[in-house]
Motif scaffolding. Structure first.
Motif, PDB file in Angstrom:
ATOM      1  N   ALA A   1      50.434  39.755  35.585  1.00 51.67           N
ATOM      2  CA  ALA A   1      49.714  38.558  35.131  1.00 51.67           C
ATOM      3  C   ALA A   1      50.310  37.304  35.765  1.00 51.67           C
ATOM      4  O   ALA A   1      49.574  36.395  36.162  1.00 51.67           O
ATOM      5  N   ARG A   2      51.618  37.272  35.895  1.00 53.32           N
ATOM      6  CA  ARG A   2      52.279  36.118  36.517  1.00 53.32           C
ATOM      7  C   ARG A   2      51.870  35.967  37.981  1.00 53.32           C
ATOM      8  O   ARG A   2      51.632  34.858  38.456  1.00 53.32           O
TER       9      ARG A   2
ATOM     10  N   LEU B   1      49.027  37.055  39.346  1.00 60.05           N
ATOM     11  CA  LEU B   1      47.610  36.689  39.436  1.00 60.05           C
ATOM     12  C   LEU B   1      47.338  35.275  38.949  1.00 60.05           C
ATOM     13  O   LEU B   1      46.590  34.533  39.585  1.00 60.05           O
ATOM     14  N   HIS B   2      47.928  34.905  37.821  1.00 56.67           N
ATOM     15  CA  HIS B   2      47.654  33.577  37.283  1.00 56.67           C
ATOM     16  C   HIS B   2      48.378  32.481  38.055  1.00 56.67           C
ATOM     17  O   HIS B   2      47.880  31.367  38.159  1.00 56.67           O
TER      18      HIS B   2
ATOM     19  N   ALA C   1      46.094  32.095  41.572  1.00 58.65           N
ATOM     20  CA  ALA C   1      44.641  32.257  41.433  1.00 58.65           C
ATOM     21  C   ALA C   1      43.881  31.661  42.618  1.00 58.65           C
ATOM     22  O   ALA C   1      42.818  32.160  42.990  1.00 58.65           O
TER      23      ALA C   1
END
Length: 190
Positions: free
Chosen positions: A74-75, A77-78, A81
């Motif tokens: 998640a880190r 990808l976010h 972005a």
């Protein structure tokens, strides 16, 4: 650790060391150098993503720590972005693979659809895949499997995984992958 090395080369060394140590059964020790690797790679977003992706893969595959792997994916990808780089797409696919391993098909599908959108260089968010091309590739893979061309079948399936990661959830793809692995003698993967 030498400071005269190129930043990209240094990041590649750190990720290779993490992978090698995890394969030797020293995964926890491999992740001990994560902060050091991130401090060297912090200048370049794609290199930071590479180091985080490697750490997430070690957590997922070697330590079976899905919670930490989820946080690291998640880190990546976010935090990236807007970065149009293949490493971000690979992170989304790996994230989907983690959910697939945990039998969470809903989240796996979401991650794979995100990977398709991230792979679109135009950035308009539409999937770049052509369903006709995907179907044709599956049909050719099926024909190759029937003819006994296992190596060619596996290559086609890997290409389908790259271009259409959401196919990993579909029945025909999973059947073809299982049969190809079985014929190749990889019974555990099958």
């Amino acid at each position: 650790d030498r400071d005269d090395l190129d930043v990209r080369y240094r990041a590649m060394l750190h990720t290779s060391l993490m992978r090698a140590m995890s394969h030797q059964g020293r995964a926890a020790e491999a992740l001990g150098g994560l902060d050091h690797a991130l401090s060297h790679a912090q200048q370049v977003k794609s290199l930071t993503a590479l180091v985080l992706l490697s750490a997430a893969n070690v957590n997922r595959d070697a330590l079976r720590n899905f919670r930490e792997a989820d946080r690291l994916y998640a880190r990546v990808l976010h935090g990236n972005a807007r970065l149009r780089h293949p490493i971000v797409r690979r992170a989304a696919v790996a994230w989907g693979d983690m959910f697939l391993q945990a039998d969470d098909m809903v989240h796996a599908g979401e991650a794979y659809r995100l990977a398709i959108a991230l792979g679109n260089i135009s950035g308009d968010g539409r999937p770049q895949g052509n369903p006709i091309k995907r179907g044709a590739m599956l049909r050719v893979a099926e024909q190759q499997l029937k003819q006994g061309n296992i190596r060619q079948t596996r290559r086609l399936l890997q290409r389908i995984e790259t271009e259409f990661p959401d196919q990993k959830l579909e029945g025909l793809y999973r059947f073809l992958r299982g049969e190809a692995e079985r014929h190749a003698g990889r019974y555990q993967q099958a």
